[in-house]
Scaffold this active site. Structure first.
Site, PDB file in Angstrom:
ATOM      1  N   ARG A 162       0.845  -1.203   0.000  1.00  0.00           N
ATOM      2  CA  ARG A 162       0.000   0.000   0.000  1.00  0.00           C
ATOM      3  C   ARG A 162       0.876   1.248   0.000  1.00  0.00           C
ATOM      4  NH1 ARG A 162      -3.023  -1.962   5.032  1.00  0.00           N
ATOM      5  NH2 ARG A 162      -3.692  -3.981   4.245  1.00  0.00           N
ATOM      6  N   GLU A 168     -10.176  -4.766   4.543  1.00  0.00           N
ATOM      7  CA  GLU A 168     -10.237  -6.202   4.240  1.00  0.00           C
ATOM      8  C   GLU A 168      -9.320  -6.990   5.170  1.00  0.00           C
ATOM      9  OE1 GLU A 168     -11.122  -6.578  -0.526  1.00  0.00           O
ATOM     10  OE2 GLU A 168      -9.142  -5.879   0.084  1.00  0.00           O
ATOM     11  N   GLU A 169      -8.130  -6.478   5.400  1.00  0.00           N
ATOM     12  CA  GLU A 169      -7.173  -7.159   6.275  1.00  0.00           C
ATOM     13  C   GLU A 169      -7.755  -7.339   7.675  1.00  0.00           C
ATOM     14  OE1 GLU A 169      -2.436  -6.821   7.555  1.00  0.00           O
ATOM     15  OE2 GLU A 169      -3.372  -5.216   6.383  1.00  0.00           O
ATOM     16  N   GLY A 170      -8.390  -6.288   8.194  1.00  0.00           N
ATOM     17  CA  GLY A 170      -9.011  -6.380   9.513  1.00  0.00           C
ATOM     18  C   GLY A 170     -10.164  -7.365   9.536  1.00  0.00           C
TER      19      GLY A 170
END
Length: 510
Positions: free
Chosen positions: A135, A173-175
């Site tokens: 990112r 999304e990662e969370g």
């Protein structure tokens, strides 16, 4: 004459009773077979596999998962078969040398071809998810990020698996995937069933919140209790196994452990003199030379960037926890909150609720300090005390005490311990709510992290509705089997007794 007639009647009745008992026995046997076949339909063994690569900011990990195909809609059936850490830094560091990415991934991908049966290769999906490191690279140069992903895709397509793509996943999304992973492995998406009746007593289980700390970002995700999520961008809706979940999640880019340290150094070097930074977050006697170009080589330090009269500076550790803690807190802006309550930097955070699973760097750092404390449970107060004592030890004494720990990691544990305490304070954890945090490395032999949730989502293995369960609850099935078995035994004993001693039976009956 009467005796002969009486004897014929008894024989006739005995014969009819035996016929009835025989018929009952047949019914009991049929019932046993029917219940057994209904409950236990023979299914061929069919194992499926999946591969997920976690391309983080500091390194890449490959995970191989397996699960029985006939149960892929059940919760908790996916097992981690293997974890392989790719040798080298994160893929974002290959922006200027994309031709080396194939060799970089080769060892772990070759291991995958060996561990997964050849007959399953073509149907094994491969996913690569890149997180905060990529990112940040995309913020610097979208073209460089695209070139890295293209090189990764070319390499992964060369293997005999079903490559499904390489992408940069969002912090949200990662969370969310981390939250799905830990609750899936803990069995929190299933409903509790009563063993007393055929009817299920559906009761939605409390889910765990998820705390993730990487090298470049940190995520907090949980289901708030009776609280409106005031910032729509932090709200996600899920329907999993027939239950609806409204989840709060936020990812703080640049607040991962490594990037937070760079931020602190960039902030503190501005008030240093003579190219020497006396840093309270390193053990006394520790020294390290840092290039200014490296310090300002990440987007996370841009807000502190200024022209310095030197190209390098020297860190000299002073090992003062209180000063370190205060310096870290200056990274968190608490001056403005446009909502009813915030975490830091003006980001909405609803009241914390329930238990939390803390993983990745949260776990690794806490695991080290648990070994330092020689205690598996550490309160917030105890963690502060241990970190303070650890920071005050000289660098030479620290190296002697922990010879098996790599110096790079050992040198940063003072900062890491203080940072975790500061970050959890920023997340509004108190002495009492700290006790609700469970630091997790693995759950049922699978790593806690976002990768499993990512694969479950992309393979549609978490259904929106509760999957069909067996026709009978397990306890009812066992009860019926026992009942019919006892009935069969009773009928057999009675029939045998009547057949062998009919006169005794009729005498007792009369």
């Amino acid at each position: 004459m009467e005796d002969i007639k009486d004897s014929k009647v008894k024989r006739f009745c005995s014969k009819n009773i035996l016929i009835i008992l025989g018929f009952t026995s047949i019914l009991a046997v049929i019932a046993l077979i029917a219940v057994g076949l209904t409950q236990n339909k023979p299914l061929p063994e069919n194992v499926k596999y999946g591969i997920v690569l976690d391309a983080g900011s500091s390194h890449t990990n490959l995970y191989i998962y397996k699960w029985p195909a006939e149960k892929e809609n059940d919760t908790g059936v996916v097992q981690q078969l293997e974890e392989c850490q790719v040798k080298g830094p994160g893929i974002s560091k290959y922006a200027q040398k994309t031709d080396e990415i194939g060799a970089y991934l080769a060892e772990c991908m070759e291991l995958s071809t060996e561990l997964i049966p050849t007959s399953k290769h073509h149907q094994t999906p491969v996913y690569l998810g890149a997180t905060a490191g990529m990112r940040l690279l995309r913020m610097e140069s979208e073209q460089s990020a695209d070139e890295v992903l293209a090189a990764v895709s070319t390499s992964l397509k060369s293997y005999p698996f079903d490559f499904q793509g390489a992408k940069i996943i969002t912090g949200q999304e990662e969370g969310a995937y981390g939250w799905i992973t830990i609750n899936y492995l803990l069995g929190r998406f299933t409903q509790e069933q009563s063993w007393l009746s055929l009817i299920s007593d559906s009761q939605k289980q409390e889910t765990f919140g998820a705390l993730d700390l990487g090298g470049a970002s940190t995520q907090i995700t949980f289901v708030p209790q009776n609280s409106t999520i005031e910032s729509p961008e932090n709200s996600l809706q899920f329907r999993l196994y027939g239950e609806d979940y409204t989840v709060y999640t936020h990812s703080f880019l640049c607040y991962g452990k490594d990037q937070a340290l760079w931020q602190k150094l960039a902030k503190d070097i501005q008030v240093s003199s003579g190219g020497v930074l006396k840093d309270p977050c390193f053990n006394p006697g520790y020294e390290k030379v840092v290039n200014v170009s490296e310090l300002y080589g990440t987007p996370c330090t841009k807000r502190f960037e200024k022209k310095l009269p030197f190209d390098q500076f020297r860190i000299q550790g002073t090992g003062d926890y209180e000063q370190c803690h205060q310096s870290i807190l200056e990274l968190f802006n608490n001056s403005h909150c446009p909502y009813s309550q915030c975490a830091f930097n003006g980001v909405f955070l609803p009241p914390l609720h329930g238990s939390f699973g803390a993983f990745s760097a949260f776990y690794f750092v806490m695991d080290f300090f648990k070994k330092v404390a020689k205690n598996s449970v550490i309160s917030q107060e105890k963690m502060t005390e241990i970190t303070k004592n650890f920071c005050s030890k000289s660098w030479e004494e620290t190296k002697t005490s922990y010879p098996s720990v790599k110096e790079k990691y050992l040198s940063e544990y003072c900062f890491s311990g203080a940072y975790i305490l500061s970050l959890l304070q920023g997340y509004n954890f108190t002495d009492s709510s700290w006790e609700q945090i469970h630091f997790m490395g693995k759950i049922k032999d699978s790593n806690a992290g976002w990768t499993l949730g990512y694969m479950l989502n992309l393979t549609n293995m978490i259904p929106a509705e509760q999957p069909l369960s067996p026709p009978l609850p397990h306890s009812t099935y066992i009860g019926l089997m026992v009942l019919f078995s006892l009935l069969l035994v009773a009928v057999a004993i009675t029939g045998l007794f009547i057949y062998s001693k009919p006169s005794y039976f009729w005498k007792e009956a009369v």
